[in-house]
Scaffold this motif. Structure first.
Motif, short mmCIF file in Angstrom:
data_model
loop_
_atom_site.label_atom_id
_atom_site.label_comp_id
_atom_site.label_asym_id
_atom_site.label_seq_id
_atom_site.Cartn_x
_atom_site.Cartn_y
_atom_site.Cartn_z
N GLU C 31 0.83 -1.20 0.00
CA GLU C 31 0.00 0.00 0.00
C GLU C 31 0.86 1.25 0.00
N ARG C 395 -7.68 -8.01 -0.58
CA ARG C 395 -6.84 -7.61 -1.71
C ARG C 395 -6.80 -8.70 -2.77
N SER C 398 -10.16 -9.21 -4.38
CA SER C 398 -10.44 -8.06 -5.22
C SER C 398 -9.76 -8.22 -6.57
N LYS C 399 -8.49 -8.63 -6.52
CA LYS C 399 -7.76 -8.82 -7.76
C LYS C 399 -8.37 -9.93 -8.58
N LYS C 403 -12.94 -6.65 -8.92
CA LYS C 403 -13.82 -5.63 -8.36
C LYS C 403 -13.03 -4.69 -7.48
N GLU C 404 -13.34 -3.42 -7.57
CA GLU C 404 -12.69 -2.42 -6.73
C GLU C 404 -13.32 -2.49 -5.35
N ILE C 405 -12.48 -2.56 -4.33
CA ILE C 405 -13.05 -2.69 -2.99
C ILE C 405 -12.42 -1.74 -2.00
N HIS C 406 -13.29 -1.16 -1.18
CA HIS C 406 -12.80 -0.34 -0.09
C HIS C 406 -13.12 -1.09 1.20
N CYS C 443 -19.89 -5.42 -11.59
CA CYS C 443 -19.07 -4.36 -12.15
C CYS C 443 -19.50 -3.00 -11.64
N GLY C 444 -18.60 -2.08 -11.77
CA GLY C 444 -18.86 -0.74 -11.27
C GLY C 444 -20.11 -0.12 -11.87
N GLU C 455 -16.86 1.77 -6.37
CA GLU C 455 -16.08 0.95 -5.44
C GLU C 455 -16.99 0.28 -4.43
#
Lengths: 164, 87, 705
Positions: C31, C395, C398-399, C403-406, C443-444, C455
């Motif tokens: 990060e 992480r 997500s990869k 998908k984008e993740i917070h 998807c977003g 996200e």
């Protein structure tokens, strides 16, 4: 695991009575002897198991030895005691009519157990000793524990830790 | 190929023609060259250049050729190579 | 244990901790790859591993970390910034370290494929950075010997041939050691004629072609016959022989194809048989506990929380203690509490009207409670570390899913019993993966059109609530479609048509084993896979999982666990002169029913109508065959509990109160009774049996599911 016949010349045994029959257990296996006390019943357990007791914070199952050896059960009296036996860190209590003494028995006095004519399954008797006029049946507690599936020799590790 | 005094720096990635040119370049100057370096991030693509370097080394052992002296090299394309040449 | 074994055991333990820390640090570093201090930490960890692993004969681990350390050293001394794909390599390397360590400790001959691949990449990177190619197998430096040989020109050719043969043998052995199923090991001898260049063939070209089909490729060039410049000709091949060792999935004929245009005498291919080794099963490899379990230790800190943060300003003073000792201490304190309770409650003592005695008994009570609390806290550790591990999981998932993740983490300082933490990881990982994989929209765009940020948000929370610890995983995704779930459950026979299920019961259906094997249910695709296993794991910890969801908004999985496995909060009840304990976690309410709401259905048993809900009544005296005089339900107390099979009402004579008791197992011979989950010793020394409410069934064997 100890062989059926003791190796040293003289072994010490705790002897006790069930009715007229006298039995002995190797002294190393005896954890302690206590007077009869309150037994809490546990539902759906084998007939010969009376329940559990609280021994200074540990819960220990108790066997009615008479029932175990196919004798009739009997009311406790002032001589009745519970012998706490320990095998592979597992403790079981055995209710007996009367505790007799700690006897030293010569290896020479031990002989093979009879194949028949006894109250109990002769698998549990490792030897028979002649003590003066009396006959003492030496119990093989490991076989006894195993038979009741109290211990599992392959999984000895599991039967411990949180108990004591 | 770059020349810096008595030091030559080459690109390991040479075609056959380039190797022949290099060979012809080195021959007359063999006594004056002290060191042959290789360019960063360049990798061998032909046995011809490797052989030539060995030949140069054998002709005049005093010439420093660090790349060659490592006795081997690794690249994602060719895997791990080992060589010996001492005579 | 010998001294050597002792040291080794300590190494194993410390190594385990170092790897754990590396795991956490490497993610943090990813990060923020400019954090030089963090890089240093990582370097130090790897460095320590290197020193010790070789000392104890873990040469494969040693070899790997040696190069990894070099790479880390390079970056930390040059302070060069690290490219993204090289950061990936770092993360991969930490994984490999962990894997290799496992292999070393379990004496597994075969290393995972990733070992060789990763090591290769590290070396290549090092090569590039330092421009110093390093052969995999380092040749012995026999410079002096060779020079002498040169002087005397004695049998040098033979010697060198032998030498290279040795190197080839070594290479073959090495490749055999890393060979896995599906890979074939070949030794190829290439002896190209001198006119090969003119025919268009070059050793390197072959290597390149082979390189495309291999996981590991090594070649040995024999340059002995190369002449000096006066006779040398560049366009003639003077490399007499190249021996190639290659590990590839391709079969013999496919390898042969590569050389089809060469003369027969110019090449020969030999297939090397794999080494026969004892293969350890995956199951054994997975016993990760072997990493640190010769004697399990826990770090006991001066303050309550333990921290692995590299940003700690003040190093906390810690000591290492065997968990076994802590357990023993805990047991002794338990006995102390019981004895102290006895005195405090004893009638005889209470009747002694002495001021100072009473005061002392009070003080004794307070001190005992304090000791109990403090010993309990020894076993408690912050859930922080487990949550840190989850960062990695998020992480990776997500990869994998693109998908984008917070990720939001709350309450990481919340404490939990150490013995539970180990068993919590896997279920948590499963739930998180599920949430990302199936909970979040694919998807977003889909999210944005629903009015959400592109996200996805995953919230991981831990907090204490009414004597329990709650760990929740929330996603702000699609939510669960109640109707679909119910419909599918009915179809599969998991529930019957006219059941009256609450929302949470419907959501809970996805954790049923029958459900997990269900085929794709459009947006529920796969959700439920493995959840039944998760549920069982949590129940083993005497906890439960609750699911809440709103379609279109998201879903929350809540894991509720008792604060510690050793103590249970229970309701004491009495039936037929026996005392039983019902875990408070399951209790909904207790009451004395009015006669009107009690119904008896012929052949089906007794029921109580509680606010419209028909709940079966279960008499303990029936379940346990107790000798009890029968009392009517309306003269007794009903304890309504929530079980797996729905709600039941346990009929008892009396309520004795609520207490925290220490659980004792009944021993193997008695634990076969499924209705009883254990025993507890009460203040007065009596033993009370703890009920396993999920196993209580009414006589008529009626169950919801």
């Amino acid at each position: 695991m100890k062989p059926n016949l003791p190796q040293s010349k003289k072994e010490r045994y705790l002897t006790f009575f069930l009715g007229d029959e006298q039995y002995g257990i190797e002294i190393e296996r005896i954890k302690e002897i206590i007077a009869m006390m309150k037994i809490t019943g546990v539902p759906k357990i084998p007939k010969f198991m009376r329940g559990v007791i609280n021994l200074r914070g540990s819960i220990i199952p108790v066997v009615d030895t008479r029932l175990r050896f196919a004798m009739e059960s009997r009311e406790a009296d002032m001589h009745t005691a519970i012998i706490i036996v320990e095998v592979e860190k597992v403790n079981i209590g055995f209710i007996v009519d009367r505790v007799e003494e700690v006897a030293s028995i010569d290896k020479a006095s031990l002989s093979e157990p009879p194949k028949f004519g006894s109250y109990i399954d002769t698998d549990f008797i490792s030897a028979v000793a002649q003590m003066g006029e009396n006959v003492v049946m030496i119990l093989d507690v490991i076989k006894l524990f195993e038979a009741d599936e109290i211990i599992d020799l392959e999984q000895i590790q599991n039967s411990n830790t949180s108990d004591a | 190929m770059q020349i810096n005094g008595d030091e030559v720096t080459i690109d390991l990635n040479m075609s056959m023609d380039e190797v022949i040119n290099f060979e012809e370049f080195i021959r007359p100057r063999i006594e004056y060259i002290e060191k042959i370096e290789v360019e960063e991030n360049s990798t061998l693509t032909s046995g011809a250049l490797l052989s030539l370097l060995v030949s140069i080394k054998k002709t005049r052992p005093e010439i420093e050729i660090p790349f060659l002296e490592k006795m081997g090299s690794t690249s994602p394309v060719h895997g791990t190579l080992h060589w010996t040449y001492h005579d | 244990m010998t001294k050597q074994e002792e040291l080794k055991a300590i190494f194993i333990e410390e190594a385990g901790e170092i790897v754990e820390k590396l795991d956490v640090d490497i993610i943090r570093f990813e990060e923020n790859s400019n954090d030089l201090e963090l890089l240093n930490e990582i370097f130090r960890g790897v460095h320590t591993l290197k020193g010790n692993s070789n000392a104890f004969g873990f040469t494969r681990l040693g070899e790997f970390v040696h190069h990894f350390e070099d790479l880390l050293d390079y970056y930390r001394s040059t302070k060069e910034s690290i490219e993204e794909n090289n950061l990936e390599l770092f993360v991969e390397s930490v994984d490999v370290v962990r894997e290799v360590m496992r292999c070393e400790l379990d004496s597994i001959e075969i290393l995972p494929k990733s070992y060789a691949e990763c090591l290769e990449k590290i070396k290549i990177l090092l090569d590039i950075k330092k421009n110093r190619p390093k052969p995999v197998i380092e040749q012995k430096s026999e410079e002096t010997l060779k020079d002498l040989a040169f002087e005397f020109a004695l049998d040098t050719l033979d010697e060198q041939e032998d030498e290279q043969r040795d190197e080839v043998e070594k290479s073959i052995k090495f490749h055999q050691s890393i060979q896995t199923d599906g890979l074939n090991l070949y030794k190829i001898d290439l002896t190209l004629d001198s006119d090969s260049y003119k025919r268009g063939f070059d050793y390197f070209v072959f290597l390149k072609i082979l390189g495309e089909r291999t996981t590991h490729l090594e070649s040995f060039f024999d340059m002995q016959n190369i002449q000096t410049l006066d006779e040398f000709k560049s366009d003639e091949n003077s490399i007499t022989k190249v021996t190639i060792v290659i590990l590839t999935p391709f079969v013999y004929t496919e390898v042969e194809e590569v050389f089809e245009f060469l003369f027969d005498h110019e090449y020969s291919i030999a297939l090397i048989a794999p080494l026969v080794v004892e293969q350890k099963t995956q199951a054994e490899v997975k016993s990760i506990s072997s990493l640190s379990k010769t004697s399990e230790t826990v770090e006991s800190t001066a303050s309550k929380t333990s921290t692995t943060s590299s940003n700690a300003n003040m190093p906390k003073s810690t000591i290492r203690i065997d968990t076994f000792k802590v357990d023993e201490l805990f047991d002794s304190v338990g006995e102390l509490v019981i004895a102290q309770n006895f005195i405090a409650q004893s009638e005889k003592i209470r009747s002694i009207e002495d001021e100072s005695i009473n005061r002392t008994i009070e003080t004794l009570s307070k001190i005992t409670k304090k000791i109990q609390d403090r010993v309990m806290s020894l076993r408690m550790v912050a859930i922080k570390d487990t949550f840190e591990k989850m960062k990695r999981v998020v992480r990776d998932t997500s990869k994998k899913t693109g998908k984008e993740i917070h990720l939001i983490i709350q309450g990481e300082e919340t404490e939990i019993d150490k013995t539970m933490i180990d068993n919590l990881s896997d279920p948590l990982i499963h739930i998180i993966r599920n949430a990302i994989d199936h909970g979040l929209e694919s998807c977003g765009d889909e999210r944005v059109s629903a009015g959400k940020d592109a996200e996805g948000v995953i919230t991981l929370k831990a907090f204490h609530k009414s004597g329990n610890i709650v760990i929740s995983v929330s996603d702000d995704g699609r939510g669960i479609n109640k109707d679909r779930v119910l419909k599918k459950a009915i179809e599969r026979g998991v529930v019957s048509e006219n059941e009256n299920l609450t929302d949470s019961q419907i959501f809970a259906l996805i954790m049923q084993p029958g459900f997990s094997t269900a085929e794709v249910i459009s947006d529920l695709s796969g959700r439920g896979v493995g959840l039944d296993v998760v549920k069982t794991s949590i129940e083993k910890l005497r906890g439960k999982i609750e699911i809440d969801s709103k379609e279109g908004q998201g879903t929350t999985f809540s894991i509720i666990l008792p604060l510690t496995l050793a103590i249970i909060d229970g309701m004491l009840v009495q039936t037929a002169d026996e005392t039983y304990i019902i875990p408070t976690l399951s209790v909904v309410e207790s009451f004395r029913p009015q006669r009107e709401i009690v119904h008896i259905f012929k052949g089906k048993g007794e029921f109580v109508n509680l606010r419209g809900e028909c709940i079966p009544i279960i008499r303990l005296s029936d379940v346990f065959d107790l000798n009890a005089k029968k009392i009517e339900a309306w003269d007794a107390i009903l304890v309504c509990v929530e079980t797996e099979a729905g709600r039941i009402a346990i009929l008892v004579d009396e309520l004795l109160g609520r207490q925290q008791v220490v659980i004792k197992t009944l021993g193997k011979s008695l634990s076969k009774l499924k209705e009883i989950s254990g025993g507890a010793i009460l203040g007065n020394g009596d033993i009370a049996l703890i009920l396993n409410v999920d196993e209580l069934r009414p006589l008529g064997e009626i169950s919801h599911v």
